[in-house]
Design a protein around this motif. Structure first.
Motif, PDB file in Angstrom:
ATOM      1  N   ILE A 558       0.838  -1.206   0.000  1.00 36.65           N
ATOM      2  CA  ILE A 558       0.000   0.000   0.000  1.00 36.65           C
ATOM      3  C   ILE A 558       0.873   1.256   0.000  1.00 36.65           C
ATOM      4  CG2 ILE A 558      -1.641   1.334   1.381  1.00 36.65           C
ATOM      5  CD1 ILE A 558      -2.894  -1.311   2.244  1.00 36.65           C
ATOM      6  N   ILE A 559       1.954   1.238   0.788  1.00 35.69           N
ATOM      7  CA  ILE A 559       2.860   2.392   0.811  1.00 35.69           C
ATOM      8  C   ILE A 559       3.511   2.604  -0.555  1.00 35.69           C
ATOM      9  CG2 ILE A 559       5.010   3.268   1.814  1.00 35.69           C
ATOM     10  CD1 ILE A 559       4.205   1.896   4.428  1.00 35.69           C
ATOM     11  N   GLY A 560       3.941   1.500  -1.198  1.00 33.44           N
ATOM     12  CA  GLY A 560       4.531   1.623  -2.534  1.00 33.44           C
ATOM     13  C   GLY A 560       3.543   2.130  -3.558  1.00 33.44           C
ATOM     14  N   TRP A 561       2.317   1.668  -3.440  1.00 35.37           N
ATOM     15  CA  TRP A 561       1.279   2.137  -4.368  1.00 35.37           C
ATOM     16  C   TRP A 561       1.023   3.630  -4.185  1.00 35.37           C
ATOM     17  CZ3 TRP A 561      -3.693   3.997  -3.377  1.00 35.37           C
ATOM     18  CH2 TRP A 561      -4.512   4.135  -4.497  1.00 35.37           C
ATOM     19  N   CYS A 562       1.016   4.099  -2.937  1.00 37.15           N
ATOM     20  CA  CYS A 562       0.797   5.532  -2.676  1.00 37.15           C
ATOM     21  C   CYS A 562       1.949   6.366  -3.244  1.00 37.15           C
ATOM     22  CB  CYS A 562       0.656   5.777  -1.178  1.00 37.15           C
ATOM     23  SG  CYS A 562      -0.861   5.086  -0.472  1.00 37.15           S
ATOM     24  N   LYS A 563       3.197   5.883  -3.116  1.00 31.32           N
ATOM     25  CA  LYS A 563       4.325   6.612  -3.681  1.00 31.32           C
ATOM     26  C   LYS A 563       4.236   6.678  -5.204  1.00 31.32           C
ATOM     27  CE  LYS A 563       7.708   5.738  -0.010  1.00 31.32           C
ATOM     28  NZ  LYS A 563       9.004   5.108   0.321  1.00 31.32           N
ATOM     29  N   GLY A 564       3.892   5.557  -5.834  1.00 34.25           N
ATOM     30  CA  GLY A 564       3.744   5.565  -7.294  1.00 34.25           C
ATOM     31  C   GLY A 564       2.655   6.501  -7.762  1.00 34.25           C
ATOM     32  N   LEU A 565       1.554   6.536  -7.017  1.00 32.62           N
ATOM     33  CA  LEU A 565       0.461   7.444  -7.365  1.00 32.62           C
ATOM     34  C   LEU A 565       0.900   8.894  -7.252  1.00 32.62           C
ATOM     35  CD1 LEU A 565      -2.532   7.669  -8.125  1.00 32.62           C
ATOM     36  CD2 LEU A 565      -3.076   7.663  -5.679  1.00 32.62           C
ATOM     37  N   LYS A 566       1.730   9.191  -6.272  1.00 26.72           N
ATOM     38  CA  LYS A 566       2.216  10.562  -6.103  1.00 26.72           C
ATOM     39  C   LYS A 566       3.123  10.962  -7.265  1.00 26.72           C
ATOM     40  CE  LYS A 566       4.432  13.521  -2.675  1.00 26.72           C
ATOM     41  NZ  LYS A 566       5.081  13.593  -1.334  1.00 26.72           N
ATOM     42  N   GLN A 567       3.985  10.053  -7.709  1.00 24.54           N
ATOM     43  CA  GLN A 567       4.864  10.340  -8.847  1.00 24.54           C
ATOM     44  C   GLN A 567       4.071  10.554 -10.135  1.00 24.54           C
ATOM     45  OE1 GLN A 567       7.670   7.148  -8.970  1.00 24.54           O
ATOM     46  NE2 GLN A 567       8.777   7.806  -7.104  1.00 24.54           N
ATOM     47  N   LYS A 568       3.052   9.740 -10.320  1.00 27.55           N
ATOM     48  CA  LYS A 568       2.226   9.906 -11.518  1.00 27.55           C
ATOM     49  C   LYS A 568       1.548  11.270 -11.533  1.00 27.55           C
ATOM     50  CE  LYS A 568       1.259   5.005 -12.341  1.00 27.55           C
ATOM     51  NZ  LYS A 568       0.206   3.968 -12.422  1.00 27.55           N
ATOM     52  N   ARG A 569       1.091  11.720 -10.376  1.00 25.74           N
ATOM     53  CA  ARG A 569       0.447  13.042 -10.323  1.00 25.74           C
ATOM     54  C   ARG A 569       1.458  14.147 -10.633  1.00 25.74           C
ATOM     55  NH1 ARG A 569      -3.355  12.513  -4.892  1.00 25.74           N
ATOM     56  NH2 ARG A 569      -4.909  11.082  -5.799  1.00 25.74           N
ATOM     57  N   ALA A 570       2.713  13.992 -10.168  1.00 18.92           N
ATOM     58  CA  ALA A 570       3.738  15.000 -10.464  1.00 18.92           C
ATOM     59  C   ALA A 570       4.065  15.013 -11.955  1.00 18.92           C
ATOM     60  CB  ALA A 570       4.996  14.709  -9.650  1.00 18.92           C
ATOM     61  N   GLN A 571       4.143  13.858 -12.599  1.00 17.00           N
ATOM     62  CA  GLN A 571       4.407  13.800 -14.041  1.00 17.00           C
ATOM     63  C   GLN A 571       3.253  14.400 -14.834  1.00 17.00           C
ATOM     64  OE1 GLN A 571       5.224   9.711 -14.884  1.00 17.00           O
ATOM     65  NE2 GLN A 571       7.234   9.710 -13.849  1.00 17.00           N
ATOM     66  N   ALA A 572       2.024  14.200 -14.333  1.00 11.09           N
ATOM     67  CA  ALA A 572       0.885  14.789 -15.039  1.00 11.09           C
ATOM     68  C   ALA A 572       0.905  16.310 -14.955  1.00 11.09           C
ATOM     69  CB  ALA A 572      -0.419  14.239 -14.468  1.00 11.09           C
ATOM     70  N   ARG A 573       1.469  16.830 -13.885  1.00 14.01           N
ATOM     71  CA  ARG A 573       1.512  18.293 -13.737  1.00 14.01           C
ATOM     72  C   ARG A 573       2.601  18.890 -14.621  1.00 14.01           C
ATOM     73  NH1 ARG A 573       2.299  21.446  -7.952  1.00 14.01           N
ATOM     74  NH2 ARG A 573       2.031  23.584  -8.762  1.00 14.01           N
ATOM     75  N   TYR A 574       3.778  18.233 -14.776  1.00 15.02           N
ATOM     76  CA  TYR A 574       4.879  18.682 -15.623  1.00 15.02           C
ATOM     77  C   TYR A 574       5.175  17.571 -16.637  1.00 15.02           C
ATOM     78  CZ  TYR A 574       5.386  21.593 -11.497  1.00 15.02           C
ATOM     79  OH  TYR A 574       5.149  22.430 -10.447  1.00 15.02           O
ATOM     80  N   PRO A 575       4.449  17.572 -17.776  1.00 19.39           N
ATOM     81  CA  PRO A 575       4.585  16.438 -18.710  1.00 19.39           C
ATOM     82  C   PRO A 575       5.958  16.394 -19.395  1.00 19.39           C
ATOM     83  CG  PRO A 575       3.200  18.149 -19.641  1.00 19.39           C
ATOM     84  CD  PRO A 575       3.458  18.563 -18.232  1.00 19.39           C
ATOM     85  N   ASP A 576       6.627  17.562 -19.640  1.00 23.59           N
ATOM     86  CA  ASP A 576       7.929  17.573 -20.332  1.00 23.59           C
ATOM     87  C   ASP A 576       9.062  17.435 -19.334  1.00 23.59           C
ATOM     88  OD1 ASP A 576       6.628  17.971 -22.727  1.00 23.59           O
ATOM     89  OD2 ASP A 576       6.630  20.168 -22.457  1.00 23.59           O
ATOM     90  N   ALA A 577      10.116  16.771 -19.773  1.00 27.21           N
ATOM     91  CA  ALA A 577      11.288  16.606 -18.916  1.00 27.21           C
ATOM     92  C   ALA A 577      12.042  17.933 -18.803  1.00 27.21           C
ATOM     93  CB  ALA A 577      12.209  15.525 -19.490  1.00 27.21           C
ATOM     94  N   PRO A 578      12.697  18.215 -17.711  1.00 31.62           N
ATOM     95  CA  PRO A 578      13.454  19.469 -17.561  1.00 31.62           C
ATOM     96  C   PRO A 578      14.627  19.514 -18.541  1.00 31.62           C
ATOM     97  CG  PRO A 578      13.855  17.976 -15.715  1.00 31.62           C
ATOM     98  CD  PRO A 578      12.761  17.383 -16.499  1.00 31.62           C
ATOM     99  N   PRO A 579      15.044  20.717 -19.026  1.00 32.35           N
ATOM    100  CA  PRO A 579      16.138  20.823 -20.017  1.00 32.35           C
ATOM    101  C   PRO A 579      17.485  20.439 -19.408  1.00 32.35           C
ATOM    102  CG  PRO A 579      15.498  22.981 -19.225  1.00 32.35           C
ATOM    103  CD  PRO A 579      14.495  22.023 -18.658  1.00 32.35           C
ATOM    104  N   THR A 580      18.326  19.931 -20.256  1.00 33.63           N
ATOM    105  CA  THR A 580      19.687  19.580 -19.827  1.00 33.63           C
ATOM    106  C   THR A 580      20.551  20.836 -19.766  1.00 33.63           C
ATOM    107  OG1 THR A 580      20.410  19.180 -22.072  1.00 33.63           O
ATOM    108  CG2 THR A 580      19.457  17.302 -20.879  1.00 33.63           C
TER     109      THR A 580
END
Length: 636
Positions: A558-580
């Motif tokens: 359950i803890i791992g699932w919650c962490k994965g869900l949090k990462q997915k929400r962060a990726q949805a907020r910033y869909p493009d990768a940061p510039p090099t």
């Protein structure tokens, strides 16, 4: 420091988990458990594996079903009763004797004079065979005020749909428009006598207490009226109007020792007036009986003075007596017996001792301290009993609903007894309360039986006493001893002889014990588990271990699932990768930005962006660099 390292390692171990998946954990349990069945599931072939899985599931279900039955049986807290017989020297019971008539008629006649004339006139009208047979103008005139407060009425139910209600002292009174004169003695008509009770005088809110016999109706009416009259008389005056101990107790003998009226304790009982208790144990130690048999018991000769009875109040003649424990209040109306005048009554006593188990096996009490009803009989310094609780509960309801207390029960502080003048509707309220099943059930639910009780079983025999041959000299002696007179002042209608004794010294003890104990429960649970599954307590510990590991794995997942869900929400907020870094350098070069120009920029433009702010859209800079450089770049 070592303690800190230990907690850090423990935290890492918790985060890591048991190191198994669900499948691996289940296989490990089946392979290592001591319970029969699960091992065969993982070691047999496909067909046998299915069979053993079904059998293991079936027998595990049977075990849980039997466990449920056993636990429910234990939680029902059943008891078993055992009977034992003992032999010992026993305390002689307390003996309460009263006259069936509460007051001497010669002492209360002036209080009941109007009431007696009223009932005599009413009976004359009820019993007259034809109209006009009764005296129309009694002298002196009747006091109809008492009658109008609680009247007696005749009810003609020949026509049940239109009953006719007749007031005895009115020429006609009907229901439904019919008119029938009082005293109509036609044989076709059947009348019932009833007591009319109204919430207040002149009210239409009335009820009728019907009786199958006029004798019952007259007695009930007279008791209600006399209760109202006597309730206004002070207690000491009522005691004076009753039968005194020296007049009532003519002779007393306990075993071989003589006794007299001074060995009795006097109490006032509302039903029977002055009562006298032998061996109550309030002021001295209770007496023991040395031997069984009539010669070692209590012998009494009583004079009930039947010629001085109140004619309409006491229809039974004799003595009322009761055997009870020391320091307990005698409720003679419920548990007492009569001894008839002109007889010798022998009472053989057997003792039963009851021992009940308390909570949770039964709802009994030791001393009444856990009963929510205030015991009004505590003013007598007596022990708790369920009869005292029920009467106290009724009196409390009477005071709460009717605003006054009934004459037959003790009063709470600051409350007066009911009477017709101050409480005109008390009889209606009392009758409604007495017939209310709801209030009765409230008192039954509130009161509790005592956990320990002593009951006296009586064997009663009677014979005429004195005999015709001996009555002359016996009455002469008893008359002389009481009145110092040579004339006979006693007769067979007023004399009672009592013999009270233990039949034998064997006493019975009826005690309760728990039908199921914790030892019985554990052995039964283990027996069922061992019979159906071949298991033991260690097998239960193994099963508990796998449950804990399963919960551990579940929590980590359950803890791992919650962490994965949090990462997915962060990726949805910033869909493009940061510039090099190279992309940032190229973007700055295309803009013509030189390091030495940093000082010429405004302060907010020269500083890097604050942490947490999104990066600028560098893609737009790379796609359209010329638009952002302006026209001066082309000139260069």
């Amino acid at each position: 420091m070592n303690l800190k390292k230990y907690f850090v390692r423990a935290l890492h171990r918790l985060q890591k988990g048991p190191g198994y998946t669900y499948k691996e954990l289940l296989v490990w349990y089946c392979d290592n458990t001591n319970t029969h069945g699960p091992k065969r599931i993982i070691k047999e072939g496909p067909k046998k594996k299915l069979i053993w899985f079904f059998l293991t599931l079936l027998f595990a279900s049977l075990v849980f079903w039997q466990w449920g039955i056993l636990i429910n049986t234990y939680l029902s807290y059943n008891v078993t009763s055992s009977l034992s017989i003992g032999f010992k020297t026993m305390k002689f019971p307390a003996v309460t004797v009263c006259n069936a008539n509460p007051f001497k008629y010669s002492e209360v006649k002036h209080l009941l004079k109007d009431l007696d004339r009223l009932i005599e006139a009413a009976l004359e009208r009820i019993l007259q065979p034809t109209p006009g047979n009764s005296s129309e103008t009694p002298y002196p005139p009747l006091n109809l005020r008492l009658w109008h407060q609680i009247p007696l009425v005749l009810i003609d139910e020949h026509d049940k749909d239109n009953p006719i209600i007749l007031d005895i002292f009115e020429s006609n009174q009907t229901a439904g428009g019919n008119q029938t004169p009082v005293g109509n003695g036609t044989k076709e008509k059947k009348y019932k006598l009833a007591v009319k009770l109204c919430s207040h005088q002149g009210s239409d809110n009335c009820t009728y207490r019907n009786f199958t016999s006029a004798a019952q109706a007259v007695t009930e009416w007279y008791i209600l009226q006399s209760t109202s009259i006597l309730s206004k008389v002070p207690l000491q005056e009522r005691i004076r109007m009753g039968y005194q101990a020296e007049d009532m107790i003519l002779a007393c003998l306990y075993g071989a020792e003589p006794c007299n009226y001074k060995n009795f304790t006097q109490i006032y009982h509302p039903d029977h007036g002055n009562c006298y208790i032998f061996n109550w144990g309030m002021d001295e130690e209770a007496l023991n009986s040395s031997n069984p048999g009539a010669e070692f018991g209590l012998k009494l000769i009583l004079d009930i003075s039947q010629q001085d009875y109140i004619p309409y109040l006491s229809s039974a003649a004799g003595a009322r007596l009761m055997l009870h424990q020391q320091k307990s209040f005698p409720f003679l109306k419920d548990q007492g017996i009569y001894a008839m005048a002109g007889t010798e009554t022998s009472i053989g006593v057997l003792v039963d001792e009851l021992e009940r188990m308390g909570y949770p096996y039964s709802d009994c009490t030791n001393n009444g301290s856990d009963v929510p009803v205030k015991n009004l009989y505590s003013q007598y310094n007596t022990s708790y009993s369920i009869q005292a609780c029920l009467r106290s509960c009724f009196q409390n309801h009477m005071v709460e609903i009717c605003g006054c207390g009934h004459y037959m029960f003790p009063l709470p502080e600051g409350v007066n007894y009911c009477n017709n003048e101050e409480n005109p509707g008390w009889a209606y309220c009392y009758s409604s309360l007495r017939s209310s099943i709801r209030h009765r059930q409230i008192c039954i639910d509130s009161c509790k039986e005592t956990c320990n009780d002593t009951q006296y079983k009586m064997t009663i025999s009677m014979a005429d006493w004195p005999s015709e041959a001996s009555e002359d000299w016996i009455f002469h002696i008893l008359s002389y001893e009481r009145d110092m007179s040579t004339n006979v002042t006693l007769d067979r209608n007023g004399i009672i002889k009592l013999n009270i004794y233990f039949q034998e010294y064997n006493y019975r003890t009826i005690s309760e014990s728990a039908a199921t104990t914790i030892v019985w429960l554990l052995s039964s649970l283990g027996g069922q588990f061992g019979f159906w599954m071949g298991g033991s307590v260690l097998c239960l510990i193994e099963f508990g271990e796998i449950i804990i590991d399963s919960l551990w794995i579940t929590v980590i997942n359950i803890i791992g699932w919650c962490k994965g869900l949090k990462q997915k929400r962060a990726q949805a907020r910033y869909p493009d990768a940061p510039p090099t870094v190279s992309e940032l350098v190229e973007a700055h070069t295309n803009l013509g930005f030189q390091p030495e120009d940093a000082g010429t920029l405004p302060r907010d433009e020269a500083l890097p962006p604050e942490p947490g702010t999104p990066p600028p859209n560098y893609d737009s800079l790379r796609v359209q660099p010329l638009d952002m450089l302006g026209p001066d770049s082309d000139a260069e």
